[in-house]
Scaffold this active site. Structure first.
Site, short mmCIF file in Angstrom:
data_model
loop_
_atom_site.label_atom_id
_atom_site.label_comp_id
_atom_site.label_asym_id
_atom_site.label_seq_id
_atom_site.Cartn_x
_atom_site.Cartn_y
_atom_site.Cartn_z
N LYS A 79 -15.98 -5.67 10.53
CA LYS A 79 -16.70 -5.65 9.25
C LYS A 79 -18.21 -5.75 9.43
CE LYS A 79 -12.84 -8.15 7.16
NZ LYS A 79 -12.09 -7.00 6.63
N ASP B 97 -1.47 -1.76 -3.81
CA ASP B 97 -2.82 -1.85 -3.24
C ASP B 97 -3.37 -0.42 -3.07
OD1 ASP B 97 -5.02 -3.12 -2.09
OD2 ASP B 97 -4.16 -3.07 -0.07
N ASP C 136 -5.16 -8.61 4.73
CA ASP C 136 -4.18 -7.84 5.50
C ASP C 136 -4.44 -8.00 7.00
OD1 ASP C 136 -2.30 -6.09 6.41
OD2 ASP C 136 -3.14 -4.30 5.52
N SER D 113 0.85 -1.20 0.00
CA SER D 113 0.00 0.00 0.00
C SER D 113 0.89 1.25 0.00
CB SER D 113 -0.88 0.00 1.25
OG SER D 113 -0.06 0.14 2.39
N GLY E 195 -11.17 -6.61 1.54
CA GLY E 195 -11.74 -6.75 2.88
C GLY E 195 -12.10 -8.18 3.20
P1 13P Z 1 -8.73 -6.88 5.29
O1 13P Z 1 -8.67 -5.67 6.16
O2 13P Z 1 -10.03 -7.61 5.42
O3 13P Z 1 -7.57 -7.78 5.51
O4 13P Z 1 -8.66 -6.39 3.76
C1 13P Z 1 -7.44 -5.99 3.20
C2 13P Z 1 -7.63 -5.41 1.84
O5 13P Z 1 -8.66 -5.53 1.22
C3 13P Z 1 -6.49 -4.67 1.27
O6 13P Z 1 -6.82 -4.06 0.08
#
Ligand code: 13P
Length: 316
Positions: free
Chosen positions: A188, A83, A260, A50, A216
């Site tokens: 989430k 990312d 992540d 990122s 996510g």
């Molecule tokens: P998480 O926070 O669910 O791990 O998602 C990470 C993500 O989508 C990075 O782009």
């Protein structure tokens, strides 16, 4: 083998009904844990970086770590992916830095502006042999400096299947992240997790053979949540995407699954455990080592959830 792009892996993933794991990296231990897992499981890999990771570790250190991983695993296809590139300039910089895949995330602007920004990135990247992921619809939560919609509102910002053909046609993007009710981070859902499988299905129907991306996608594994809460952390309400839901999505058109938070929680849980159980310990290897091992074990498990264990050769 040098770094590769995502074309062959997405083709195999789509055809065979699996997804490639896209894991975020910030430092050596996280990268080593992931690499040890994919080497043992013979899985294709997307290492994603990122803007925050670039700022934290510096690109030259991250690149050197990834170069070693690539050199030591010649039989494994590995992609270096940006990312959430939030501007053309960030994406351009990453193309120039040797990334083999970039994501441009202009999903917070209007449909027309999203098309214009994405197209500009695609033109620049394709001319240099780099593939582009774009996003349509909005996710919830916070991904470093990218603030999504409030997690209560994610279901109101799902990808509109009626827009995808025009978006992909006008931009030429190589893959598309769709909003299906997930959020970044560890919080989430407030109650029963719900994903919009009808959106995946509908988008898949409109774009046959086209790879979709699920952001996510951490599950907020109970094992690590419990350890964090037991050893002084406070994440009682954390809730992620159930792994059965991910298993179902990858059988559809989802070819890339972003993870992540589960990496962060594995590392944090083990560090907390070592700090609490052996408060006299001050050798970083004694807590980063168990953290790295926990990441390896967790990623090995995920590769089976995604169905990509053993698929490295199919992606070459
Ligand atoms: P998480 O926070 O669910 O791990 O998602 C990470 C993500 O989508 C990075 O782009």
């Amino acid at each position: 083998m040098a770094l590769v792009d995502t074309k062959k892996m997405f083709k195999a993933a789509y055809k065979e009904g699996f997804a490639v794991g896209a894991f975020n990296v910030n430092n050596m231990e996280i990268t080593q844990g992931i690499i040890a897992a994919i080497a043992e499981e013979k899985a294709p890999l997307i290492l994603q970086i990122s803007r925050g990771a670039r700022e934290y570790a510096s690109m030259s250190y991250l690149r050197a770590i990834i170069d070693v991983a690539v050199a030591e695993n010649p039989d494994i296809p590995i992609v270096m992916h940006l990312d959430h590139g939030d501007t053309f300039e960030t994406c351009k910089q990453c193309v120039d830095d040797g990334f083999t895949s970039v994501m441009v995330d202009a999903s917070h602007s209007s449909f027309e502006e999203n098309i214009a920004t994405t197209k500009k990135v695609v033109d620049y990247a394709h001319a240099r042999g780099v593939v582009v992921e774009a996003e349509l619809g909005q996710l919830g939560g916070i991904e470093e400096d990218v603030v999504g919609v409030h997690s209560d509102d994610v279901m109101k910002h799902l990808t509109d299947p009626d827009q995808v053909v025009e978006f992909v046609g006008k931009t030429g993007c190589d893959s598309l992240a769709i909003a299906i009710g997930t959020s970044h981070g560890a919080y989430k859902f407030k109650s029963e997790p719900k994903l919009a499988f009808d959106v995946i299905e509908e988008v898949g129907r409109k774009l046959p053979g086209y790879p979709l991306v699920m952001h996510g996608s951490s599950s907020v594994l109970k094992e690590f949540k419990d350890l964090i809460n037991k050893y002084g952390g406070k994440m009682p309400d954390a809730m992620g995407v159930p792994e059965e839901a991910i298993g179902r999505a990858v059988k559809m058109a989802i070819c890339k699954v972003n993870i992540d938070t589960d990496l962060r929680m594995a590392l944090t849980a083990k560090i907390r455990q070592v700090f609490c159980e052996t408060p006299g310990e001050f050798d970083p290897r004694k807590y980063l080592g168990p953290g790295r091992e926990a990441i390896k074990k967790m990623v090995k498990h995920k590769l089976h959830v995604l169905g990509c264990a053993g698929k490295a050769a199919a992606c070459l």
